[in-house]
Write a protein that holds these residues in place. Structure first.
Motif, PDB file in Angstrom:
ATOM      1  N   VAL A 136       0.848  -1.195   0.000  1.00  0.00           N
ATOM      2  CA  VAL A 136       0.000   0.000   0.000  1.00  0.00           C
ATOM      3  C   VAL A 136       0.885   1.247   0.000  1.00  0.00           C
ATOM      4  O   VAL A 136       1.887   1.304   0.720  1.00  0.00           O
ATOM      5  N   LYS A 157      -2.400  -1.369 -11.303  1.00  0.00           N
ATOM      6  CA  LYS A 157      -3.402  -1.513 -10.242  1.00  0.00           C
ATOM      7  C   LYS A 157      -2.734  -1.723  -8.886  1.00  0.00           C
ATOM      8  O   LYS A 157      -3.404  -1.712  -7.848  1.00  0.00           O
ATOM      9  N   LEU A 158      -1.438  -1.936  -8.887  1.00  0.00           N
ATOM     10  CA  LEU A 158      -0.699  -2.163  -7.642  1.00  0.00           C
ATOM     11  C   LEU A 158       0.517  -1.238  -7.604  1.00  0.00           C
ATOM     12  O   LEU A 158       1.056  -0.923  -8.649  1.00  0.00           O
ATOM     13  N   LYS A 160      -1.797  -0.778  -4.001  1.00  0.00           N
ATOM     14  CA  LYS A 160      -3.030  -0.080  -3.684  1.00  0.00           C
ATOM     15  C   LYS A 160      -2.692   1.276  -3.064  1.00  0.00           C
ATOM     16  O   LYS A 160      -1.590   1.468  -2.521  1.00  0.00           O
ATOM     17  N   THR A 161      -3.644   2.212  -3.127  1.00  0.00           N
ATOM     18  CA  THR A 161      -3.352   3.559  -2.617  1.00  0.00           C
ATOM     19  C   THR A 161      -4.441   4.060  -1.661  1.00  0.00           C
ATOM     20  O   THR A 161      -5.615   3.780  -1.828  1.00  0.00           O
ATOM     21  N   ASP A 211      -7.449   4.337  -4.172  1.00  0.00           N
ATOM     22  CA  ASP A 211      -8.398   3.255  -3.886  1.00  0.00           C
ATOM     23  C   ASP A 211      -9.274   3.605  -2.701  1.00  0.00           C
ATOM     24  O   ASP A 211     -10.456   3.273  -2.675  1.00  0.00           O
ATOM     25  N   ASP A 243     -15.934   4.929  -0.542  1.00  0.00           N
ATOM     26  CA  ASP A 243     -14.516   4.659  -0.260  1.00  0.00           C
ATOM     27  C   ASP A 243     -13.913   5.665   0.716  1.00  0.00           C
ATOM     28  O   ASP A 243     -12.698   5.704   0.912  1.00  0.00           O
ATOM     29  N   LEU A 479      -7.170  -3.515   1.932  1.00  0.00           N
ATOM     30  CA  LEU A 479      -6.699  -3.166   0.585  1.00  0.00           C
ATOM     31  C   LEU A 479      -5.753  -4.223   0.042  1.00  0.00           C
ATOM     32  O   LEU A 479      -5.773  -4.540  -1.154  1.00  0.00           O
TER      33      LEU A 479
END
Ligand code: ADP
Length: 481
Positions: A136, A157-158, A160-161, A211, A243, A479
């Motif tokens: 993350v 996509k990685l 995650k944030t 995210d 979110d 996440l």
């Protein structure tokens, strides 16, 4: 429990560089997360204060040329923090405030400086530091807002944030002409991208592409989704409300401990409140107030600004004086407010006193010696002074907004009966409403037994980092799963 690697990305970190609450959070979270199995490393810009603290024992990883100069990542420790420092002298080797030049204005290349910070974060996320693969990336405020955007436009996509908003008033807006310079593609400049009212919006980009979004209290999380509190970003935030969550800041309960505080006149705790009167006398002496143990003493420790509602206090001052109460102010900021407070002191010697300036030690004595602390903010993402007040048996008198609404329980009859009340809240945000709150506070103060119970409730509350750290750890694990 497996260990989870997280990279925090922040433009300041206590105790190395601090201009506000962001630094406190960035500096306190890693240690609070450690026992929960979160291995947090902290990416910060290589300001002189950071490089000096890092010393010589560092590993360096080249990043190549970044916006006109060579950049490297330095791996090292300072002040107990596990740091990754973006060493780019052409961007960060400047004295003073991290955002402002000596003329008090934003550095003209702030867009590049914090684009560089985000690019360095993405590089770490892609494995540039051997042995550290964060699951993350945790970006703080607009200065790290481009982290999720760069990942998005790179099609990744990685990791995650998460982005955390510490104050929505600071948004990081820069001219669209910089789009290519900061390595964003033309297609990024749309309302569904980084465009914000014709400019590039760093915070907007972060809020759109992260995210998850957090802010520093649950009530502020709701307020920023409204037109009144959203400062232009409420529409976007509403689309992301699933979110978005609020996680309260904690306080360092070793620095703010009335039983072991070297800055106050006499230590005390909830079982032994009597020494508070010695602190009150010391505070009255320090401010030149009448040495009256029975006059309710209201304190204010604050930046003097519109946000903090100081003008509401000036409106309510006649009510405070009519109750025979005293007011001690520690703060600095807006020149007109400073003048107005100085004028009140001149008109009411012995009953109103101001100390214009910033004084960390005196702020401790204020919490230990005042009977009540006024926090009449118009908006307050979390707020810290009311938390210190609760810990010090000083009654917080607060507007019911943001983090103030979440941390103070109003002494209404039901809360008093339930023994849960810890302070006094008021709404609407007007002088008369604050005046009423002050009168209610004085009435409570005159009822010694009730007052003691309120103090005990507040002092028994836990506002340490333990609970917030658990919330952040849970978020990271969700996440990463
Ligand atoms: P903000 O970050 O909006 O200014 P917070 O309540 O979150 O408000 O944090 C303010 C911090 O600064 C607190 O730790 C408070 O004690 C401290 N502070 C504010 N003004 C002064 C002052 N004049 N002297 C000493 N400390 C101050």
């Amino acid at each position: 429990m497996s260990r989870l690697a997280v990279l925090s990305v922040a433009s300041e970190i206590y105790p190395l560089v601090k201009t506000g609450g962001l630094a406190d959070v960035a500096g306190a979270l890693p240690a609070a997360l450690e026992p929960l199995g979160i291995a947090m490393r902290n990416l910060v810009p290589g300001y002189p204060a950071v490089l000096n603290a890092l010393g010589k024992r560092v590993k360096a990883h080249a990043l190549g040329t970044l916006f006109g100069g060579e950049a490297r990542l330095l791996e090292g420790k300072a002040a107990g923090l596990d740091l990754l420092v973006l060493d780019a002298p052409h961007l960060f080797d400047r004295p003073g405030n991290p955002y402002l030049g000596p003329d008090g204005r934003d550095w003209p290349d702030n867009a590049l400086r914090f684009a560089a910070l985000a690019q360095a974060a993405v590089a770490v996320g892609q494995g540039r530091v051997p042995g550290f693969e964060p699951a993350v990336l945790h970006a703080h405020d607009w200065q790290a807002g481009l982290v999720p955007a760069y990942l998005h436009y790179a099609g990744r996509k990685l990791p995650k944030t998460v982005i955390t908003v510490h104050n929505l008033a600071f948004q990081g807006r820069f001219p669209r002409t910089l789009l290519a310079t900061i390595d964003l593609p033309d297609r990024a400049f749309t309302v569904d991208g980084v465009e914000y009212h014709g400019d590039i919006g760093y915070l907007k980009a972060g809020l759109l592409f992260a995210d998850r979004i957090t802010t520093v209290s649950p009530t502020y999380a709701a307020e920023i989704c409204t037109p009144e509190g959203g400062m232009g970003l409420d529409g976007l935030l509403r689309t992301r409300s699933a979110d978005l969550s609020g996680i309260l800041n904690g306080i360092d309960d070793t620095i703010w401990d009335p039983a072991a505080d070297a800055a106050i006149a006499a230590p005390f705790d909830v079982a032994n409140l009597a020494p508070r009167s010695a602190n009150k006398a010391a505070l009255q002496r320090r401010f030149g107030l009448s040495l009256d143990p029975d006059a309710p003493l209201f304190g204010l420790v604050s930046r003097l600004s519109w946000q903090k509602g100081i003008d509401l206090l000036l409106d309510a001052l006649p009510a405070l004086l009519a109750e025979g109460a005293q007011l001690a102010v520690l703060g600095s900021g807006d020149a007109a407010l400073e003048r107005a407070l100085a004028g009140a002191q001149a008109h009411h010697p012995g009953q109103v006193a101001c100390h214009i300036g910033y004084d960390e030690a005196l702020s401790h004595l204020m919490q230990a010696g005042a009977d009540a602390l006024l926090v009449p903010s118009r908006f307050e993402p979390c707020g810290l002074t009311q938390l210190y007040a609760l810990r010090y048996g000083c009654m917080p008198v607060v507007s019911r907004v943001g983090g103030l609404a979440d941390t103070v329980i109003d002494a209404n009859p039901a809360a008093l009966a339930a023994r849960s009340a810890t302070g006094v809240q008021f709404l609407p945000l007007t002088g008369p409403a604050l005046a009423l709150a002050i009168r209610r506070t004085v009435a409570l103060y005159r009822d010694r037994e009730t007052w003691r119970a309120l103090q005990a409730n507040g002092m028994g509350s836990d506002f340490s980092w333990r609970a917030p750290a658990r919330d952040y750890a849970r978020l990271y694990r969700e996440l990463a799963a």
